[in-house]
Design an enzyme around this catalytic site. Sequence first.
Site, PDB file in Angstrom:
ATOM      1  N   GLY A   1      36.096  46.910  35.919  1.00  0.00           N
ATOM      2  CA  GLY A   1      35.252  47.608  36.644  1.00  0.00           C
ATOM      3  C   GLY A   1      35.087  47.680  38.474  1.00  0.00           C
ATOM      4  O   GLY A   1      34.273  48.339  39.237  1.00  0.00           O
TER       5      GLY A   1
ATOM      6  N   GLU B   1      45.077  36.666  41.396  1.00  0.00           N
ATOM      7  CA  GLU B   1      46.126  37.074  41.265  1.00  0.00           C
ATOM      8  C   GLU B   1      46.772  37.230  42.218  1.00  0.00           C
ATOM      9  O   GLU B   1      46.219  37.585  43.109  1.00  0.00           O
ATOM     10  CB  GLU B   1      46.530  38.351  40.163  1.00  0.00           C
ATOM     11  CG  GLU B   1      45.355  38.865  38.366  1.00  0.00           C
ATOM     12  CD  GLU B   1      45.075  39.449  37.951  1.00  0.00           C
ATOM     13  OE1 GLU B   1      44.974  40.692  38.685  1.00  0.00           O
ATOM     14  OE2 GLU B   1      44.508  39.726  37.060  1.00  0.00           O
TER      15      GLU B   1
ATOM     16  N   TYR C   1      48.486  40.271  44.717  1.00  0.00           N
ATOM     17  CA  TYR C   1      47.684  41.922  45.245  1.00  0.00           C
ATOM     18  C   TYR C   1      48.454  43.025  44.892  1.00  0.00           C
ATOM     19  O   TYR C   1      50.178  42.794  45.420  1.00  0.00           O
ATOM     20  CB  TYR C   1      46.539  41.255  45.876  1.00  0.00           C
ATOM     21  CG  TYR C   1      46.507  42.829  46.767  1.00  0.00           C
ATOM     22  CD1 TYR C   1      45.542  43.423  45.818  1.00  0.00           C
ATOM     23  CD2 TYR C   1      47.019  43.940  48.172  1.00  0.00           C
ATOM     24  CE1 TYR C   1      44.938  44.897  45.962  1.00  0.00           C
ATOM     25  CE2 TYR C   1      46.649  45.036  48.097  1.00  0.00           C
ATOM     26  CZ  TYR C   1      45.367  45.437  47.122  1.00  0.00           C
ATOM     27  OH  TYR C   1      45.047  47.122  47.663  1.00  0.00           O
TER      28      TYR C   1
ATOM     29  N   HIS D   1      35.668  53.298  42.118  1.00  0.00           N
ATOM     30  CA  HIS D   1      36.443  52.878  40.476  1.00  0.00           C
ATOM     31  C   HIS D   1      35.696  53.683  39.898  1.00  0.00           C
ATOM     32  O   HIS D   1      35.362  53.679  38.762  1.00  0.00           O
ATOM     33  CB  HIS D   1      35.434  51.258  40.058  1.00  0.00           C
ATOM     34  CG  HIS D   1      35.882  50.462  41.636  1.00  0.00           C
ATOM     35  ND1 HIS D   1      37.571  50.408  40.933  1.00  0.00           N
ATOM     36  CD2 HIS D   1      35.511  49.770  42.537  1.00  0.00           C
ATOM     37  CE1 HIS D   1      37.490  49.443  41.582  1.00  0.00           C
ATOM     38  NE2 HIS D   1      36.390  49.164  42.589  1.00  0.00           N
TER      39      HIS D   1
ATOM     40  N   GLU E   1      44.093  47.212  29.870  1.00  0.00           N
ATOM     41  CA  GLU E   1      44.529  48.515  30.822  1.00  0.00           C
ATOM     42  C   GLU E   1      45.252  47.425  31.887  1.00  0.00           C
ATOM     43  O   GLU E   1      45.445  46.589  31.977  1.00  0.00           O
ATOM     44  CB  GLU E   1      43.405  48.717  31.973  1.00  0.00           C
ATOM     45  CG  GLU E   1      41.480  49.035  31.297  1.00  0.00           C
ATOM     46  CD  GLU E   1      40.768  48.706  32.360  1.00  0.00           C
ATOM     47  OE1 GLU E   1      39.364  49.761  32.136  1.00  0.00           O
ATOM     48  OE2 GLU E   1      40.726  47.884  33.460  1.00  0.00           O
TER      49      GLU E   1
ATOM     50  N   ARG F   1      35.889  49.359  23.692  1.00  0.00           N
ATOM     51  CA  ARG F   1      35.074  50.640  23.273  1.00  0.00           C
ATOM     52  C   ARG F   1      35.810  51.902  22.789  1.00  0.00           C
ATOM     53  O   ARG F   1      36.971  51.800  23.927  1.00  0.00           O
ATOM     54  CB  ARG F   1      34.211  50.418  24.529  1.00  0.00           C
ATOM     55  CG  ARG F   1      34.603  50.939  25.811  1.00  0.00           C
ATOM     56  CD  ARG F   1      33.799  51.301  27.123  1.00  0.00           C
ATOM     57  NE  ARG F   1      34.611  52.107  27.967  1.00  0.00           N
ATOM     58  CZ  ARG F   1      35.059  50.988  28.711  1.00  0.00           C
ATOM     59  NH1 ARG F   1      34.603  49.749  28.684  1.00  0.00           N
ATOM     60  NH2 ARG F   1      35.380  52.003  30.123  1.00  0.00           N
TER      61      ARG F   1
ATOM     62  N   ARG G   1      36.809  65.485  34.829  1.00  0.00           N
ATOM     63  CA  ARG G   1      35.098  64.671  34.482  1.00  0.00           C
ATOM     64  C   ARG G   1      34.345  65.541  35.975  1.00  0.00           C
ATOM     65  O   ARG G   1      34.500  64.863  37.017  1.00  0.00           O
ATOM     66  CB  ARG G   1      35.209  63.416  34.894  1.00  0.00           C
ATOM     67  CG  ARG G   1      35.861  62.084  34.380  1.00  0.00           C
ATOM     68  CD  ARG G   1      35.254  61.215  34.130  1.00  0.00           C
ATOM     69  NE  ARG G   1      35.932  59.990  33.312  1.00  0.00           N
ATOM     70  CZ  ARG G   1      35.874  58.478  33.212  1.00  0.00           C
ATOM     71  NH1 ARG G   1      34.757  58.660  34.256  1.00  0.00           N
ATOM     72  NH2 ARG G   1      36.577  58.135  32.968  1.00  0.00           N
TER      73      ARG G   1
HETATM   74  C1  MV4 Z   1      44.409  44.427  41.402  1.00  0.00           C
HETATM   75  C2  MV4 Z   1      44.978  45.399  41.577  1.00  0.00           C
HETATM   76  C3  MV4 Z   1      45.875  44.927  42.900  1.00  0.00           C
HETATM   77  N1  MV4 Z   1      46.317  44.431  42.022  1.00  0.00           N
HETATM   78  N2  MV4 Z   1      44.620  43.522  41.156  1.00  0.00           N
HETATM   79  C4  MV4 Z   1      40.423  47.006  40.054  1.00  0.00           C
HETATM   80  C5  MV4 Z   1      39.387  46.908  39.078  1.00  0.00           C
HETATM   81  C6  MV4 Z   1      39.497  46.067  37.864  1.00  0.00           C
HETATM   82  N3  MV4 Z   1      39.549  46.527  36.657  1.00  0.00           N
HETATM   83  C7  MV4 Z   1      40.759  45.922  38.693  1.00  0.00           C
HETATM   84  N4  MV4 Z   1      41.185  46.217  39.906  1.00  0.00           N
HETATM   85  C8  MV4 Z   1      42.273  45.709  40.720  1.00  0.00           C
HETATM   86  N5  MV4 Z   1      42.464  45.016  40.014  1.00  0.00           N
HETATM   87  C9  MV4 Z   1      45.902  42.822  41.358  1.00  0.00           C
HETATM   88  N6  MV4 Z   1      46.243  42.151  41.075  1.00  0.00           N
HETATM   89  C10 MV4 Z   1      44.071  46.952  42.860  1.00  0.00           C
HETATM   90  C11 MV4 Z   1      42.581  46.690  41.109  1.00  0.00           C
HETATM   91  C12 MV4 Z   1      41.868  48.449  42.119  1.00  0.00           C
HETATM   92  C13 MV4 Z   1      41.420  49.177  40.696  1.00  0.00           C
HETATM   93  C14 MV4 Z   1      42.852  49.240  39.006  1.00  0.00           C
HETATM   94  C15 MV4 Z   1      42.493  50.499  38.633  1.00  0.00           C
HETATM   95  C16 MV4 Z   1      42.109  51.446  39.154  1.00  0.00           C
HETATM   96  C17 MV4 Z   1      41.706  51.337  40.588  1.00  0.00           C
HETATM   97  C18 MV4 Z   1      41.284  50.374  40.967  1.00  0.00           C
HETATM   98  C19 MV4 Z   1      41.272  50.677  42.759  1.00  0.00           C
HETATM   99  C20 MV4 Z   1      40.869  49.533  43.891  1.00  0.00           C
HETATM  100  C21 MV4 Z   1      41.406  49.021  42.927  1.00  0.00           C
END
Ligand code: MV4
Length: 446
Positions: free
Chosen positions: A164, A200, A202, A235, A275, A291, A337
């Site tokens: 999250g 990871e 980015y 988020h 996800e 869930r 939502r």
């Molecule tokens: C990431 C990413 C970019 N690169 N991982 C944010 C919450 C968590 N569930 C994982 N997230 C992210 N992981 C890598 N390798 C960017 C995010 C992220 C994000 C992911 C899904 C939905 C909204 C987001 C908002 C900001 C960052």
Amino acid sequence: MFGKILIANRGEIALRIQRACRELGIPTVAVHSTADSNAMHVRLADESVCIGPPAARDSYLHIPAILSAAAVTGADAIHPGYGFLSENAGFAEMVEAHGLTFIGPSPAHMRTMGDKIAAKAAMASIGVPLVAGSDGALEDVDAARLVADRIGYPVLIKAAAGGGGRGMKVAHSADELEEAWTVARTEARTAFGDDAVYMEKYLDRPRHIELQVMADNYGNVVHFGERDCSLQRRHQKLVEEAGSPALDAAGRDAIGEVVTSGLKKLGYRNAGTLEFLYQDGQFAFIEMNTRLQVEHPVTEMVCNVDLVREQIRIAAGQPLGYAQKDVTFSGHAIECRVTAEDPVTFMPTPGRVELYQPPGGLGVRVDSALYAGYVVPPYYDSMVAKLIVHAPTRDEAIARMRRSLMEFAIQGIKTTIPLHRRIMEAPDFKAGDYTIHWLEEFVGTE
Ligand code: MV4
């Protein structure tokens, strides 16, 4: 089948679960805090039990009170909904130790997926694609530097216990690595009491696409396609759609096949969501949710399936009602939502609902526990309604959402309905051209 189900939740999702139970002929028990005595989920349940004061930790999160409520009412199963105790493996274990059925995955799978490093290892073992990164937890900053040099900057350091969006730090170059390392470790320790972190690559402009799966106790696993949940702010998701504007049927089938055959090997059961980040036509797994999700209705609309009914049937030991070939995808669905928040500042706006006039008509569904005269309490999540539309094409679904948002009237409290109207008019949204960053730029309140 169960004789009685206790629903360990509140609001629209408690109603959603009650509706499935009632159609299956199963009586329900509502639990509620003292702040929710007049809530719709209490009014519509067959029985209700007050389990404590307003603060969630003393009521909806208070395990002994919930187990006692199940005991005194003679419930034989508990549905946790989403949030609260829904992903708490210890709670699921206690439910089973009391001779009740937890309507969800096994505690062991919940525990594995709750640890993001263990979840990624499990997915790697079954061939689900991951983001390039460290193989497990990082020992120290030197180990982090070696991984970063191998995969290339920018990199992201993430907490194993996170999720999250909490406990993540980007390093754009080698000189930012030590700082990112220290901050991520400290945040992980203070927020989760566990300082394990991993790395990871980015991804700078991904979409957030998730896959809905359902498995029974007999090795049958199906997927119900994907949801695009990229439209989020801090988020918090605002709009979700099924399918994703970025994916076609072949792309969906391909990832679905890898995931379902893999989960069969892992022995997963009940509902789950994988996800992914999706960028440049590639899926990369990041987390699995064990869930029922808030946005499950868009999947229900395009697949014409009742996911909660399936969860209950499976938990009762019945086989899945669907083979993969029985899962069909028809049309397009969008969910908005609606929250009790100022549509510009996003400040919460609890208070009394003076008028409540939901939209209707063909292809319109409103999942909400609101009614005129209800007082939205300040203690819980601010979501007050989910407006879901279904139509033959994405363009028609957008048109249907626009007219439904015009009809939707909630007075007495401010809501995000005006913002949703703006999003539905945005050319980028209409074109399906957005990433996880689009909405934050659109609302301009970063
Ligand atoms: C990431 C990413 C970019 N690169 N991982 C944010 C919450 C968590 N569930 C994982 N997230 C992210 N992981 C890598 N390798 C960017 C995010 C992220 C994000 C992911 C899904 C939905 C909204 C987001 C908002 C900001 C960052």
